[in-house]
Design a protein around this motif. Sequence first.
Motif, mmCIF file in Angstrom:
data_model
loop_
_atom_site.group_PDB
_atom_site.id
_atom_site.type_symbol
_atom_site.label_atom_id
_atom_site.label_comp_id
_atom_site.label_asym_id
_atom_site.label_seq_id
_atom_site.Cartn_x
_atom_site.Cartn_y
_atom_site.Cartn_z
ATOM 1 N N VAL A 1 4.011 5.773 -22.548
ATOM 2 C CA VAL A 1 3.210 4.853 -21.751
ATOM 3 C C VAL A 1 3.290 5.308 -20.296
ATOM 4 O O VAL A 1 4.386 5.455 -19.747
ATOM 5 C CB VAL A 1 3.727 3.407 -21.879
ATOM 6 C CG1 VAL A 1 2.920 2.460 -20.989
ATOM 7 C CG2 VAL A 1 3.689 2.948 -23.329
ATOM 8 N N THR A 2 2.148 5.541 -19.675
ATOM 9 C CA THR A 2 2.098 5.943 -18.268
ATOM 10 C C THR A 2 1.208 4.966 -17.514
ATOM 11 O O THR A 2 0.063 4.739 -17.905
ATOM 12 C CB THR A 2 1.549 7.370 -18.106
ATOM 13 O OG1 THR A 2 2.368 8.283 -18.843
ATOM 14 C CG2 THR A 2 1.543 7.780 -16.633
ATOM 15 N N LEU A 3 1.747 4.388 -16.458
ATOM 16 C CA LEU A 3 0.994 3.452 -15.631
ATOM 17 C C LEU A 3 0.997 3.966 -14.197
ATOM 18 O O LEU A 3 2.059 4.070 -13.574
ATOM 19 C CB LEU A 3 1.621 2.057 -15.684
ATOM 20 C CG LEU A 3 0.955 0.977 -14.823
ATOM 21 C CD1 LEU A 3 -0.466 0.705 -15.307
ATOM 22 C CD2 LEU A 3 1.778 -0.305 -14.824
ATOM 23 N N VAL A 4 -0.180 4.316 -13.681
ATOM 24 C CA VAL A 4 -0.337 4.724 -12.286
ATOM 25 C C VAL A 4 -0.936 3.539 -11.537
ATOM 26 O O VAL A 4 -2.015 3.061 -11.894
ATOM 27 C CB VAL A 4 -1.226 5.966 -12.152
ATOM 28 C CG1 VAL A 4 -1.435 6.307 -10.679
ATOM 29 C CG2 VAL A 4 -0.609 7.154 -12.887
ATOM 30 N N ILE A 5 -0.227 3.065 -10.516
ATOM 31 C CA ILE A 5 -0.677 1.907 -9.747
ATOM 32 C C ILE A 5 -1.086 2.363 -8.354
ATOM 33 O O ILE A 5 -0.346 3.099 -7.695
ATOM 34 C CB ILE A 5 0.431 0.843 -9.640
ATOM 35 C CG1 ILE A 5 0.937 0.451 -11.035
ATOM 36 C CG2 ILE A 5 -0.075 -0.394 -8.891
ATOM 37 C CD1 ILE A 5 2.090 -0.532 -11.013
ATOM 38 N N GLU A 6 -2.266 1.927 -7.927
ATOM 39 C CA GLU A 6 -2.755 2.229 -6.579
ATOM 40 C C GLU A 6 -2.666 0.971 -5.718
ATOM 41 O O GLU A 6 -3.274 -0.050 -6.027
ATOM 42 C CB GLU A 6 -4.195 2.718 -6.628
ATOM 43 C CG GLU A 6 -4.775 3.031 -5.250
ATOM 44 C CD GLU A 6 -6.207 3.513 -5.318
ATOM 45 O OE1 GLU A 6 -7.033 3.007 -4.546
ATOM 46 O OE2 GLU A 6 -6.500 4.387 -6.169
ATOM 47 N N TYR A 7 -1.891 1.066 -4.625
ATOM 48 C CA TYR A 7 -1.724 -0.028 -3.681
ATOM 49 C C TYR A 7 -2.579 0.236 -2.442
ATOM 50 O O TYR A 7 -2.929 1.384 -2.163
ATOM 51 C CB TYR A 7 -0.253 -0.156 -3.269
ATOM 52 C CG TYR A 7 0.678 -0.482 -4.410
ATOM 53 C CD1 TYR A 7 0.868 -1.796 -4.821
ATOM 54 C CD2 TYR A 7 1.376 0.515 -5.087
ATOM 55 C CE1 TYR A 7 1.728 -2.109 -5.858
ATOM 56 C CE2 TYR A 7 2.224 0.212 -6.136
ATOM 57 C CZ TYR A 7 2.397 -1.101 -6.522
ATOM 58 O OH TYR A 7 3.240 -1.406 -7.557
ATOM 59 N N PRO A 8 -2.878 -0.797 -1.668
ATOM 60 C CA PRO A 8 -3.668 -0.570 -0.454
ATOM 61 C C PRO A 8 -2.904 0.178 0.627
ATOM 62 O O PRO A 8 -3.508 0.853 1.456
ATOM 63 C CB PRO A 8 -4.043 -1.983 0.001
ATOM 64 C CG PRO A 8 -3.029 -2.877 -0.634
ATOM 65 C CD PRO A 8 -2.668 -2.226 -1.931
ATOM 66 N N ASP A 9 -1.561 0.071 0.611
ATOM 67 C CA ASP A 9 -0.766 0.736 1.637
ATOM 68 C C ASP A 9 0.700 0.757 1.205
ATOM 69 O O ASP A 9 1.083 0.134 0.202
ATOM 70 C CB ASP A 9 -0.898 0.020 2.996
ATOM 71 C CG ASP A 9 -0.684 -1.478 2.881
ATOM 72 O OD1 ASP A 9 0.357 -1.886 2.351
ATOM 73 O OD2 ASP A 9 -1.576 -2.248 3.306
ATOM 74 N N ALA A 10 1.528 1.483 1.963
ATOM 75 C CA ALA A 10 2.944 1.633 1.619
ATOM 76 C C ALA A 10 3.698 0.310 1.721
ATOM 77 O O ALA A 10 4.628 0.052 0.939
ATOM 78 C CB ALA A 10 3.585 2.684 2.515
ATOM 79 N N ALA A 11 3.329 -0.537 2.680
ATOM 80 C CA ALA A 11 4.028 -1.807 2.850
ATOM 81 C C ALA A 11 3.853 -2.693 1.622
ATOM 82 O O ALA A 11 4.816 -3.310 1.131
ATOM 83 C CB ALA A 11 3.532 -2.518 4.105
ATOM 84 N N THR A 12 2.625 -2.761 1.103
ATOM 85 C CA THR A 12 2.383 -3.541 -0.111
ATOM 86 C C THR A 12 3.126 -2.941 -1.289
ATOM 87 O O THR A 12 3.737 -3.652 -2.102
ATOM 88 C CB THR A 12 0.880 -3.600 -0.416
ATOM 89 O OG1 THR A 12 0.187 -4.166 0.699
ATOM 90 C CG2 THR A 12 0.618 -4.429 -1.652
ATOM 91 N N ARG A 13 3.092 -1.617 -1.404
ATOM 92 C CA ARG A 13 3.816 -0.928 -2.478
ATOM 93 C C ARG A 13 5.290 -1.314 -2.474
ATOM 94 O O ARG A 13 5.863 -1.707 -3.503
ATOM 95 C CB ARG A 13 3.676 0.587 -2.302
ATOM 96 C CG ARG A 13 4.416 1.436 -3.320
ATOM 97 C CD ARG A 13 4.662 2.837 -2.787
ATOM 98 N NE ARG A 13 5.620 2.806 -1.674
ATOM 99 C CZ ARG A 13 5.864 3.846 -0.874
ATOM 100 N NH1 ARG A 13 5.194 4.964 -1.023
ATOM 101 N NH2 ARG A 13 6.762 3.742 0.081
ATOM 102 N N ASP A 14 5.927 -1.223 -1.310
ATOM 103 C CA ASP A 14 7.357 -1.494 -1.220
ATOM 104 C C ASP A 14 7.676 -2.962 -1.485
ATOM 105 O O ASP A 14 8.692 -3.289 -2.112
ATOM 106 C CB ASP A 14 7.884 -1.087 0.161
ATOM 107 C CG ASP A 14 7.821 0.418 0.381
ATOM 108 O OD1 ASP A 14 7.694 1.147 -0.623
ATOM 109 O OD2 ASP A 14 7.883 0.850 1.543
ATOM 110 N N ALA A 15 6.796 -3.853 -1.032
ATOM 111 C CA ALA A 15 7.029 -5.280 -1.249
ATOM 112 C C ALA A 15 6.971 -5.618 -2.738
ATOM 113 O O ALA A 15 7.793 -6.403 -3.245
ATOM 114 C CB ALA A 15 6.005 -6.097 -0.475
ATOM 115 N N VAL A 16 6.021 -5.028 -3.460
ATOM 116 C CA VAL A 16 5.903 -5.293 -4.895
ATOM 117 C C VAL A 16 7.087 -4.712 -5.652
ATOM 118 O O VAL A 16 7.678 -5.373 -6.520
ATOM 119 C CB VAL A 16 4.578 -4.738 -5.430
ATOM 120 C CG1 VAL A 16 4.527 -4.850 -6.954
ATOM 121 C CG2 VAL A 16 3.389 -5.465 -4.810
#
Length: 325
Positions: free
Chosen positions: A288-303
């Motif tokens: 299973v491979t899941l690639v997630i695209e975030y709007p920016d690094a801050a959102t990525r790190d928060a999630v």
Amino acid sequence: MPVTSVESDLEALTMTLIADFAVGPERLWAVFTDPRQLERFWGPPGWPSTFDAFDFRVGGYAKYHMTSPRGERAGGAWEFTAIDEPRGFEVIDSFADENGDPLEGMPSMRMVFTFEATPEGARMTNVSHFTSADALEQVVAMGAVEGSTLAMNQLDAVLQGLRAFAQGQGTRLEILSDQHVRITRLIEGPRELVWRAHLDPDLMRQWMLGPDGWRMSVSEIDRREGGRYRIAWEPEPGTEGEGFGFDGEILLLDEPRRMVQTEHMTGTDLPTTTNDLSLYEEDGATLVTLVIEYPDAATRDAVLATGMVDGMEESFRRMERVVLT
């Protein structure tokens, strides 16, 4: 990561990618000359390739297209001009239309693949030769350096085999860029059943729960491209926490291989992500491979700081224990 360098040389009109692997040259040769294996890494995350033709002989052509998370297609074609098994081969690499014919106004380049033994295994050197500085700069400006690096760094999973690459590793997280992460998990079970577990509301309620003490209270899926979905969870009696959920749209559906959907936390103004799920089966196991695209690094790190990956691991263990047994 296998890629050790990617360098462009305006004077020599070349772009050179070097990657080192813990396998012999013959194994590299096998991967690069088999279209089904090429499809697993030729194209950066989120743009997997499909080889529609592969006539591997001098004068023959390979034609392929890559498909984005939103269904856009980008085509390419190789004309094989030299083959020296197992040391390497050369092609004329072109951007191509939907028929696999070279696109007018887009550069073509001579691309040389070389595989050589090293003390640790093998080195792949890929040199692209351009006809002008403008052509080289155009390709670099289109993201060729980052894209080729991300693509080749997917090759380890193909070379090692799924179990050697992922068995016993649990749910693994890789930071690909400020906006992208890749999450992988090997599931001991057939792809068809793992796919159903991700889309059948009855099966989802059995495993997609995160830590113990939660239940899925809503599971509504319009199973088609353009269809909407909504999923929600709430704590069981005696478990602390507040209910939450996600909603979004299915952008791409290629059953049982790939699904791309948007994801938004219901009832909030938090940014929407794009989740690109793909399944690959080998010898009865499914990666299973899941690639997630975030709007920016801050959102990525928060999630990621919410413990999302740990929750996914709990769910995948439950899938293997409850759904696949």
